[in-house]
Design an enzyme around this catalytic site. Sequence first.
Site, PDB file in Angstrom:
ATOM      1  N   GLU A  29     -20.239   7.201 -98.291  1.00  0.00           N
ATOM      2  CA  GLU A  29     -21.580   6.745 -98.660  1.00  0.00           C
ATOM      3  C   GLU A  29     -22.036   5.623 -97.720  1.00  0.00           C
ATOM      4  OE1 GLU A  29     -23.258   8.274-100.866  1.00  0.00           O
ATOM      5  OE2 GLU A  29     -21.780   9.311-102.120  1.00  0.00           O
ATOM      6  N   CYS A  49     -21.488   4.071-109.755  1.00  0.00           N
ATOM      7  CA  CYS A  49     -20.991   4.021-108.369  1.00  0.00           C
ATOM      8  C   CYS A  49     -22.013   3.368-107.442  1.00  0.00           C
ATOM      9  CB  CYS A  49     -20.696   5.436-107.876  1.00  0.00           C
ATOM     10  SG  CYS A  49     -19.251   6.163-108.669  1.00  0.00           S
ATOM     11  N   HIS A 103     -16.594   8.507-102.209  1.00  0.00           N
ATOM     12  CA  HIS A 103     -16.498   9.369-103.391  1.00  0.00           C
ATOM     13  C   HIS A 103     -15.356  10.370-103.190  1.00  0.00           C
ATOM     14  CE1 HIS A 103     -20.566   8.524-105.335  1.00  0.00           C
ATOM     15  NE2 HIS A 103     -19.702   8.545-106.333  1.00  0.00           N
TER      16      HIS A 103
END
Length: 196
Positions: A82, A144, A163
């Site tokens: 991410e 998250c 993730h």
Amino acid sequence: NHLSFFSGFGPFRKYLFNSSWEAVKELSKRGLGENINLQIMQLPVVYQKAKEQVCKIWTTLQPLLTVHVGLASSATALIILEQCGKNKGYQERDVCGFHPEGACCMLDGPEKMESTINMKTLWKNISVEGIDMILSRDAGRYICDYTYYTSLYYGNGRAAFIHVPPLSESVTAEFLGKALQTIILAMLEQCGEQRE
């Protein structure tokens, strides 16, 4: 000796064992070499508590890098790197039934924050056998994403979010721990280059 901090998440919904925490525990067994003092923590799937813990990590420990690992239930065999965290849009309720005030992380914060780690470079330069890796610019507007944004905010971008898929026969905690080790060593290398 540089401190790096890692977090996984606790149980939520049908996941009694959250693969993110299992992976982080496995990583801590493996270590990251002699120069890195590695500390880990399990964060609850609760907005306010996760935020308080992350704030505490940055204000008290001031690590070189903080890496948060989360479970992406939709990803069956994917590790997702991410790049950024978003400030608004947190409508979904946490395990305690709450969502943040104003559905946002920081009332005065920027719309989104980017990690100082270049995930694209990372993604191009490393591979983990037995699993695909992809890049993402949307961490999903749940705990998250919320945790990531908070960490980027307090850590001036020196945070990363990965993730991982749920545990399965092919994706074991050992496997994920080893994959994290490969990815994070490359991240730390980038941190070193940025400092020089």
